[in-house]
Scaffold this motif. Structure first.
Motif, short mmCIF file in Angstrom:
data_model
loop_
_atom_site.label_atom_id
_atom_site.label_comp_id
_atom_site.label_asym_id
_atom_site.label_seq_id
_atom_site.Cartn_x
_atom_site.Cartn_y
_atom_site.Cartn_z
N TRP A 55 1.32 -1.01 -0.43
CA TRP A 55 0.00 0.01 -0.26
C TRP A 55 0.58 0.87 0.37
O TRP A 55 1.55 1.43 0.19
N LYS A 69 -9.29 0.38 -0.64
CA LYS A 69 -9.03 1.77 -0.15
C LYS A 69 -8.69 1.65 1.21
O LYS A 69 -9.22 1.14 1.69
N MET A 97 -4.60 5.78 1.61
CA MET A 97 -3.51 4.08 1.87
C MET A 97 -4.35 3.35 0.09
O MET A 97 -5.38 3.21 0.30
N THR A 98 -3.51 4.20 -1.39
CA THR A 98 -4.32 2.75 -2.05
C THR A 98 -3.13 1.83 -2.85
O THR A 98 -2.22 1.57 -1.51
N ARG A 99 -3.49 0.81 -3.38
CA ARG A 99 -3.01 -0.87 -3.39
C ARG A 99 -1.60 0.27 -4.41
O ARG A 99 -1.50 1.63 -5.10
N GLU A 100 -0.56 -0.76 -3.96
CA GLU A 100 1.01 -0.14 -4.56
C GLU A 100 0.50 -0.13 -5.64
O GLU A 100 0.21 -1.53 -6.05
#
Length: 169
Positions: free
Chosen positions: A51, A147, A163-166
């Motif tokens: 994340w 998220k 925070m979003t998916r890396e």
């Protein structure tokens, strides 16, 4: 004149009562009574992985319940202190009436630094904590992608730290 002074006294009493009744909600910001996202269908396997956010924060939630944190800011009013923590810890996905929450705990701090845009409210910046715990709400965006977020700063403002998916995960 007796009736006029009674009316003024009644108005003053009523006005005072309204102030007393309004006081408990005067500082009730957007998240002070936040009940969650209502998401209940996410699995720990879906949450596991990398994340990131736009500030360069990176969090890896491993399937075994351990975590790696890089430059994670404090939540709520701790955000205003301007520190960012890196280290290792643990995480778990919990569920209550309001929705799912990722409970993340830093157990071993390896680094503490200041956020470049820190707006510490006090000139004597407090020492960053050696351990810390966050509660990230689990949500989905318009594309049904997961998220994670928490609130930071003044509760009357309702700022979110998302925070979003890396990228590449």
């Amino acid at each position: 004149m007796v009736g006029g002074s009674r009316l003024r006294a009644w108005k003053a009493t009523l006005g005072g009562l309204m102030v007393v009744l309004a006081a408990p909600t005067a500082c009730a910001g957007p998240y002070q009574y936040y009940e969650g996202t209502g998401i209940h269908d996410t699995t720990a396997g879906e949450v596991a992985g990398g994340w990131e956010n736009v500030e360069g924060t990176r969090v890896v939630l491993r399937k075994d319940g351990t975590a790696l944190l890089e430059k994670l800011d404090g939540q709520d009013f701790d955000f205003e202190d301007g520190w960012r923590l890196s280290g290792t810890g643990t995480w778990q996905l919990t569920d209550d009436n309001g929705g799912q929450v990722v409970r993340l705990t830093l157990t071993a701090r390896t680094r503490a630094e200041s956020r470049p845009t820190a707006t510490a409210t006090d000139t004597s910046t407090p020492e960053p904590p050696p351990t810390y715990a966050w509660s990230f709400y689990v949500d989905r965006d318009q594309n049904d992608e997961l998220k994670l977020f928490f609130f930071h700063g003044d509760p009357d403002i309702g700022n979110t730290y998302v925070m979003t998916r890396e990228t590449g995960s």
